[in-house]
Scaffold this motif. Structure first.
Motif, PDB file in Angstrom:
ATOM      1  N   TYR A  49       0.810  -1.220   0.000  1.00 31.39           N
ATOM      2  CA  TYR A  49       0.000   0.000   0.000  1.00 31.39           C
ATOM      3  C   TYR A  49       0.846   1.274   0.000  1.00 31.39           C
ATOM      4  CZ  TYR A  49      -4.079  -2.878   0.313  1.00 31.39           C
ATOM      5  OH  TYR A  49      -5.053  -3.796   0.024  1.00 31.39           O
ATOM      6  N   GLN A  50       2.110   1.147   0.368  1.00 32.72           N
ATOM      7  CA  GLN A  50       2.998   2.310   0.308  1.00 32.72           C
ATOM      8  C   GLN A  50       3.338   2.685  -1.134  1.00 32.72           C
ATOM      9  OE1 GLN A  50       6.323   1.354   2.876  1.00 32.72           O
ATOM     10  NE2 GLN A  50       4.944   0.878   4.570  1.00 32.72           N
ATOM     11  N   THR A  51       3.022   1.809  -2.082  1.00 32.19           N
ATOM     12  CA  THR A  51       3.288   2.087  -3.494  1.00 32.19           C
ATOM     13  C   THR A  51       2.061   2.648  -4.221  1.00 32.19           C
ATOM     14  OG1 THR A  51       2.677  -0.120  -4.289  1.00 32.19           O
ATOM     15  CG2 THR A  51       4.974   0.205  -3.565  1.00 32.19           C
ATOM     16  N   ASP A  52       0.913   2.709  -3.552  1.00 30.12           N
ATOM     17  CA  ASP A  52      -0.335   3.132  -4.205  1.00 30.12           C
ATOM     18  C   ASP A  52      -0.222   4.488  -4.893  1.00 30.12           C
ATOM     19  OD1 ASP A  52      -1.672   0.835  -3.498  1.00 30.12           O
ATOM     20  OD2 ASP A  52      -2.855   1.776  -1.900  1.00 30.12           O
ATOM     21  N   LYS A  53       0.285   5.468  -4.181  1.00 30.28           N
ATOM     22  CA  LYS A  53       0.339   6.834  -4.728  1.00 30.28           C
ATOM     23  C   LYS A  53       1.193   6.882  -5.995  1.00 30.28           C
ATOM     24  CE  LYS A  53       1.689  11.564  -3.613  1.00 30.28           C
ATOM     25  NZ  LYS A  53       2.302  12.456  -2.621  1.00 30.28           N
ATOM     26  N   ASN A  54       2.375   6.288  -5.940  1.00 28.52           N
ATOM     27  CA  ASN A  54       3.256   6.334  -7.104  1.00 28.52           C
ATOM     28  C   ASN A  54       2.711   5.512  -8.266  1.00 28.52           C
ATOM     29  OD1 ASN A  54       5.113   8.128  -6.002  1.00 28.52           O
ATOM     30  ND2 ASN A  54       6.194   6.487  -4.958  1.00 28.52           N
ATOM     31  N   TYR A  55       2.147   4.356  -7.972  1.00 22.57           N
ATOM     32  CA  TYR A  55       1.530   3.555  -9.032  1.00 22.57           C
ATOM     33  C   TYR A  55       0.424   4.360  -9.720  1.00 22.57           C
ATOM     34  CZ  TYR A  55      -2.498   1.012 -10.675  1.00 22.57           C
ATOM     35  OH  TYR A  55      -3.605   0.641 -11.394  1.00 22.57           O
ATOM     36  N   THR A  56      -0.428   4.994  -8.942  1.00 26.67           N
ATOM     37  CA  THR A  56      -1.540   5.765  -9.499  1.00 26.67           C
ATOM     38  C   THR A  56      -1.030   6.905 -10.376  1.00 26.67           C
ATOM     39  OG1 THR A  56      -2.952   5.192  -7.628  1.00 26.67           O
ATOM     40  CG2 THR A  56      -3.573   7.141  -8.903  1.00 26.67           C
ATOM     41  N   ARG A  57      -0.026   7.604  -9.910  1.00 29.59           N
ATOM     42  CA  ARG A  57       0.549   8.704 -10.697  1.00 29.59           C
ATOM     43  C   ARG A  57       1.081   8.191 -12.036  1.00 29.59           C
ATOM     44  NH1 ARG A  57       5.009  11.012  -7.183  1.00 29.59           N
ATOM     45  NH2 ARG A  57       5.180  12.585  -8.817  1.00 29.59           N
ATOM     46  N   LEU A  58       1.777   7.072 -12.009  1.00 28.13           N
ATOM     47  CA  LEU A  58       2.330   6.508 -13.239  1.00 28.13           C
ATOM     48  C   LEU A  58       1.228   6.040 -14.183  1.00 28.13           C
ATOM     49  CD1 LEU A  58       5.309   4.487 -11.759  1.00 28.13           C
ATOM     50  CD2 LEU A  58       5.475   6.483 -13.270  1.00 28.13           C
ATOM     51  N   ALA A  59       0.251   5.321 -13.652  1.00 25.62           N
ATOM     52  CA  ALA A  59      -0.831   4.799 -14.497  1.00 25.62           C
ATOM     53  C   ALA A  59      -1.566   5.934 -15.206  1.00 25.62           C
ATOM     54  CB  ALA A  59      -1.791   3.966 -13.659  1.00 25.62           C
ATOM     55  N   LYS A  60      -1.776   7.018 -14.503  1.00 23.76           N
ATOM     56  CA  LYS A  60      -2.450   8.163 -15.122  1.00 23.76           C
ATOM     57  C   LYS A  60      -1.555   8.848 -16.151  1.00 23.76           C
ATOM     58  CE  LYS A  60      -5.699   8.974 -11.401  1.00 23.76           C
ATOM     59  NZ  LYS A  60      -6.139   9.870 -10.314  1.00 23.76           N
ATOM     60  N   ALA A  61      -0.266   8.953 -15.866  1.00 30.67           N
ATOM     61  CA  ALA A  61       0.662   9.620 -16.788  1.00 30.67           C
ATOM     62  C   ALA A  61       0.821   8.851 -18.099  1.00 30.67           C
ATOM     63  CB  ALA A  61       2.026   9.816 -16.124  1.00 30.67           C
ATOM     64  N   TYR A  62       0.795   7.519 -18.034  1.00 33.48           N
ATOM     65  CA  TYR A  62       0.965   6.722 -19.246  1.00 33.48           C
ATOM     66  C   TYR A  62      -0.332   6.591 -20.046  1.00 33.48           C
ATOM     67  CZ  TYR A  62       5.798   5.362 -18.485  1.00 33.48           C
ATOM     68  OH  TYR A  62       7.164   5.374 -18.356  1.00 33.48           O
TER      69      TYR A  62
END
Length: 191
Positions: free
Chosen positions: A33-46
């Protein structure tokens, strides 16, 4: 920079790897769950260039997987078992994107190559850094695919194993480049 032909591959963000209270395969100390924010940012950027993977148990196990699954028999369930579902926040962002389900740690192969439309550049995030992420990165790099790993959007089985896997992949520079979410997004904004 995030090139127009680079795809994000999100590795195995599934229930079985998220929940320490019931899964022996979950990332330790809530690291998933500590990766949620970064994963979300990347998924939206791509945007539209995101593919997802799911680990599913071999049905039936063959070869060395037979012995392996004896130690992990609670995970030898059907591919549609809820434990193998993408976590809700992942499933929401995965709508409309290709999802590749395989019974191997390494996800790089014909199915994933098709999902990323034959791109020669991928960025990786997901879990577990020391299993599915590592093996996917190495297999892709071995086929000449340029791999960038967003290390802060990955979680390992333990913090130590996460670091060991990152260090191992760093040995393969420039085939695999270790980076982080802020760097990828900053590069995107600089375009």
């Amino acid at each position: 920079m995030i090139n127009d032909d680079e795809w994000l591959v999100v590795i195995d963000r599934q229930e079985v790897f998220a929940h320490n209270e019931w899964s022996r395969w979950a990332c330790s100390d809530g690291a998933y769950y500590q990766t949620d924010k970064n994963y979300t940012r990347l998924a939206k950027a791509y945007g539209n260039r995101v593919a997802y993977t799911r680990y599913i148990a071999p049905q039936p196990p063959k070869g060395a997987w037979v012995e392996y699954m004896k130690d992990w028999s609670e995970f030898l369930v059907a591919p549609d078992d809820p434990m193998y579902d993408l976590t809700p926040e992942t499933a929401e962002l995965a709508k409309g994107h290709p999802i590749v389900s395989l019974s191997t740690y390494g996800k790089w192969g014909p199915e994933l190559q098709t999902a990323v439309e034959g791109s020669q550049r991928i960025a990786l995030c997901g879990v577990a850094t020391d299993a599915c992420v590592l093996q996917t990165a190495l297999a892709a790099a071995d086929q000449g695919i340029a791999v960038r790993l967003a290390a802060d959007a990955c979680a390992g089985s333990t913090l130590e194993n996460h670091k060991l896997a990152i260090d191992t992949m760093a040995l393969f520079t420039p085939l695999i480049t270790i980076t982080d979410t802020d760097s990828l997004l900053r590069e995107r904004q600089a375009d």
